[in-house]
Design a protein around this motif. Structure first.
Motif, short mmCIF file in Angstrom:
data_model
loop_
_atom_site.label_atom_id
_atom_site.label_comp_id
_atom_site.label_asym_id
_atom_site.label_seq_id
_atom_site.Cartn_x
_atom_site.Cartn_y
_atom_site.Cartn_z
N CYS A 30 -3.63 10.19 1.30
CA CYS A 30 -4.86 9.08 2.16
C CYS A 30 -5.96 8.32 1.95
O CYS A 30 -6.46 7.34 2.79
CB CYS A 30 -5.19 9.78 3.77
SG CYS A 30 -6.08 9.25 5.62
N SER A 68 10.17 6.83 6.97
CA SER A 68 8.17 6.42 6.82
C SER A 68 8.16 5.70 8.70
O SER A 68 9.70 5.28 8.92
CB SER A 68 7.61 4.90 6.21
OG SER A 68 8.34 5.48 4.63
N TYR A 104 -7.21 6.41 8.73
CA TYR A 104 -8.14 5.52 9.22
C TYR A 104 -9.10 4.80 8.97
O TYR A 104 -10.00 5.72 8.96
CB TYR A 104 -8.28 4.74 10.75
CG TYR A 104 -8.21 5.43 11.64
CD1 TYR A 104 -10.36 5.59 11.62
CD2 TYR A 104 -8.27 6.96 12.54
CE1 TYR A 104 -10.60 6.21 13.01
CE2 TYR A 104 -8.55 7.95 13.56
CZ TYR A 104 -9.97 7.12 13.28
OH TYR A 104 -11.24 8.08 14.33
N TRP A 112 -13.15 7.26 5.53
CA TRP A 112 -11.40 7.18 5.62
C TRP A 112 -11.79 8.23 7.08
O TRP A 112 -12.83 9.68 6.44
CB TRP A 112 -10.46 7.43 5.01
CG TRP A 112 -10.72 5.95 4.22
CD1 TRP A 112 -10.69 6.14 3.07
CD2 TRP A 112 -8.99 5.63 4.43
NE1 TRP A 112 -9.94 4.19 2.34
CE2 TRP A 112 -8.76 4.21 3.41
CE3 TRP A 112 -8.59 5.48 5.70
CZ2 TRP A 112 -7.78 3.72 3.80
CZ3 TRP A 112 -6.95 4.64 5.61
CH2 TRP A 112 -6.70 3.19 5.03
N ASN A 133 -7.52 -0.29 9.47
CA ASN A 133 -6.39 -0.14 9.30
C ASN A 133 -6.10 1.80 8.80
O ASN A 133 -6.90 2.53 9.07
CB ASN A 133 -6.34 -0.03 7.41
CG ASN A 133 -7.17 -1.19 6.65
OD1 ASN A 133 -6.71 -2.35 7.87
ND2 ASN A 133 -8.32 -1.20 5.69
N LYS A 135 -2.86 4.43 8.63
CA LYS A 135 -2.39 5.14 7.37
C LYS A 135 -1.46 5.86 8.61
O LYS A 135 -2.13 7.11 9.11
CB LYS A 135 -2.21 5.45 5.82
CG LYS A 135 -2.46 3.85 5.16
CD LYS A 135 -2.67 4.14 3.53
CE LYS A 135 -3.67 4.93 3.18
NZ LYS A 135 -3.77 5.53 1.84
N TRP A 153 4.28 7.12 3.06
CA TRP A 153 3.23 6.64 3.95
C TRP A 153 3.06 5.12 4.48
O TRP A 153 3.96 4.12 3.95
CB TRP A 153 1.99 6.52 3.22
CG TRP A 153 1.35 7.41 2.72
CD1 TRP A 153 1.62 8.43 1.86
CD2 TRP A 153 -0.10 8.57 3.75
NE1 TRP A 153 0.91 9.98 0.92
CE2 TRP A 153 -0.14 10.08 2.93
CE3 TRP A 153 0.13 8.48 4.69
CZ2 TRP A 153 -0.36 10.47 3.35
CZ3 TRP A 153 -1.15 9.01 5.58
CH2 TRP A 153 -0.96 10.52 4.62
N GLU A 155 1.94 2.21 6.47
CA GLU A 155 0.96 1.57 6.63
C GLU A 155 0.21 0.41 8.60
O GLU A 155 1.73 -0.19 8.31
CB GLU A 155 0.41 0.37 5.38
CG GLU A 155 0.14 1.55 4.72
CD GLU A 155 -0.82 0.86 3.26
OE1 GLU A 155 -0.82 -0.02 3.37
OE2 GLU A 155 -0.94 1.27 2.18
N TYR A 156 0.10 0.24 8.54
CA TYR A 156 -0.71 -0.27 10.20
C TYR A 156 -1.94 -1.41 10.04
O TYR A 156 -3.15 -0.23 10.45
CB TYR A 156 -0.18 0.55 11.20
CG TYR A 156 -0.35 -0.73 12.03
CD1 TYR A 156 0.89 -1.90 12.19
CD2 TYR A 156 -1.38 -1.22 13.41
CE1 TYR A 156 0.85 -2.58 13.53
CE2 TYR A 156 -1.32 -2.27 14.40
CZ TYR A 156 -0.42 -2.43 14.09
OH TYR A 156 0.55 -4.15 15.84
N ASN A 157 -2.50 -2.37 10.16
CA ASN A 157 -3.47 -2.53 10.59
C ASN A 157 -3.45 -3.80 11.19
O ASN A 157 -3.05 -4.31 11.41
CB ASN A 157 -4.00 -3.90 9.20
CG ASN A 157 -3.81 -3.53 7.64
OD1 ASN A 157 -4.00 -2.20 6.96
ND2 ASN A 157 -2.87 -4.11 7.23
#
Length: 443
Positions: A30, A68, A104, A112, A133, A135, A153, A155-157
């Motif tokens: 992370c 995922s 995030y 983070w 960001n 995860k 993992w 991921e999403y932005n």
């Protein structure tokens, strides 16, 4: 321990070390630090030496493969975003406990934030950030609490959509007033109107009075009788929002009321003067936060009245200011303002009313003396005007008597009057004679 599907102790150690590596690796991934040395793995493996039955069970369950999570946005709110995900668990995984590790990072920040949850959603507070960001991964544990599997993992932005307004800022003034303003971008559609609200604790408040521009567009909000009382140790935030009706596009800003407070002026200002110095004293202003005297910083402004360029400023922490080179023959004006020194507040408060000291070679005129001087001035001017009028016979010119008529006019008026009297007498006698004759005839 050979044959019959049994394993050596080195196999148990390797399986346990692999499981622990999976746990620690997921935690550090992370933060982009998936580094564990072989020495650490060896120590962790030896730690699991005497619990090899559990390790054996974990090793036999490593064939489970997790996909995922699929992350989507569930809801937009006033200063926050709710994310949800599908863990993609199959029926053969129902006997395991699923947990989700997510982290995030706000855009333009290095830190983070991480959390472990059993729910399939997360609420990310935006504050004043423009995005983040995100995860997440899924972890399965058996009934013994041992990790069985972990997904890769996902991921999403997220980035806040560009809105039609920007530069939202707020201040708290006069203890209980909140004023927020924003700017409308030039490319914003003409038909848009903007609305303001803020959330404090669990309560949502709508704007009471809007500030508008020449095009009648809302560019600010002024709220009266707003209370920001907080208990000791509590620091609730204000979450302000500028929105467009029937639109998800919003401009949000989160802040602490104490950080944007414009303090009222210090109170009870007094001054004592000596031969060579003057001492100013005051009390701290009212505030929505700490009233501790050590929390205030003051700025004083001392100006010699007849010299605009002679202005002296000073920042002090005490509630008094000593003016050592005071000259009683000169006139000075004094003002003081305050701000909080114990918190992050860049705003200075309002200046106090002017306080004057010294004579400055000029007499100090009292109000009652001004009225008295005015009364005597009016009386003096009136007397002067009367004297001048009498001296230069102005009244004779204004009130000249009507001249007498000449002798001809007088004689004519007399003759006309006599003639009129004679005519009146003749008419009277004629009427009398007629009446006598009429009376004789009738008898």
């Amino acid at each position: 321990m050979e044959g019959g599907g049994s394993r050596s102790r080195s196999d148990w150690i390797r399986a346990a070390a692999t499981t622990l590596y999976l746990i620690l690796n997921s935690k550090h991934s992370c933060f982009m630090e998936p580094v564990i040395s072989s020495t650490v793995l060896l120590i962790l493996g030896l730690t699991m030496w005497k619990i090899f039955p559990s390790a054996s069970l974990a090793s036999t369950e490593q064939n489970i493969i997790l996909s995922s999570p699929n992350v989507t946005i569930k809801k937009y709110g006033s200063g926050y975003v709710v994310l949800t995900w599908d863990s993609k668990l199959t029926k053969d995984m129902e006997n395991f406990a699923a947990k989700y590790v997510f982290c995030y990072q706000y855009l333009n920040l290095k830190r983070w934030y991480s959390e472990i949850t059993e729910r399939n959603f997360a609420r990310i507070v935006l504050k004043s950030h423009l995005g983040f960001n995100f995860k997440i991964c899924t972890q399965l544990k058996n009934k013994r609490g041992i990790h069985v599997a972990e997904s890769a993992w996902a991921e999403y932005n997220y980035q806040v959509p560009a809105g039609p307004v920007h530069n939202l800022s707020c201040i708290v003034y006069n203890i209980s007033n909140l004023k927020c303003t924003w700017e409308i971008k030039p490319e914003s559609p003409e038909e848009l109107q903007f609305f303001f609200s803020y959330r404090y604790r669990r309560d949502l408040f709508q704007c009471q009075q809007y500030l508008t521009n020449a095009k009648k567009k809302n560019i600010g909000c002024d709220m009266k009788d707003v209370h920001f009382n907080a208990t000791i140790g509590e620091r609730p935030r204000i979450r302000a929002t500028v929105s467009v009706k029937d639109s998800e596009v919003q401009l949000n800003w989160s802040f602490l009321p104490l950080h944007i407070e414009i303090l009222t002026p210090p109170i009870n200002i007094s001054v004592s003067t000596g031969k060579e110095n003057a001492r100013f004293q005051w009390n701290p202003p009212a505030t929505i936060g700490s009233k501790d005297k050590s929390c205030f910083l003051y700025e004083v402004k001392l100006k010699q009245s007849d010299k605009e360029a002679h202005v002296r400023y000073a920042e002090i922490e005490n509630e008094e200011y000593l003016f050592p080179d005071y000259d009683g023959n000169k006139r000075y004006s004094f003002q003081v303002r305050a701000k909080k020194n114990c918190i992050k507040n860049k705003h200075w408060g309002e200046w106090s009313e002017l306080v004057f000291i010294g004579e400055g070679g000029k007499a100090i005129v009292q109000p009652w003396l001004v009225v008295l001087i005015g009364f005597f001035s009016i009386m003096s001017i009136g007397s002067l005007i009367g004297f001048l009028c009498k001296r230069y016979k102005v009244f004779n010119l204004l009130f000249t008597p009507v001249p007498e008529p000449s002798h001809k006019i007088t004689n004519w008026l007399i003759s006309e009057s006599t003639h009129l009297q004679n005519n009146a007498l003749v008419q009277t006698e004629a009427v009398t004679t007629t009446e006598v004759v009429t009376a004789t005839g009738d008898s």
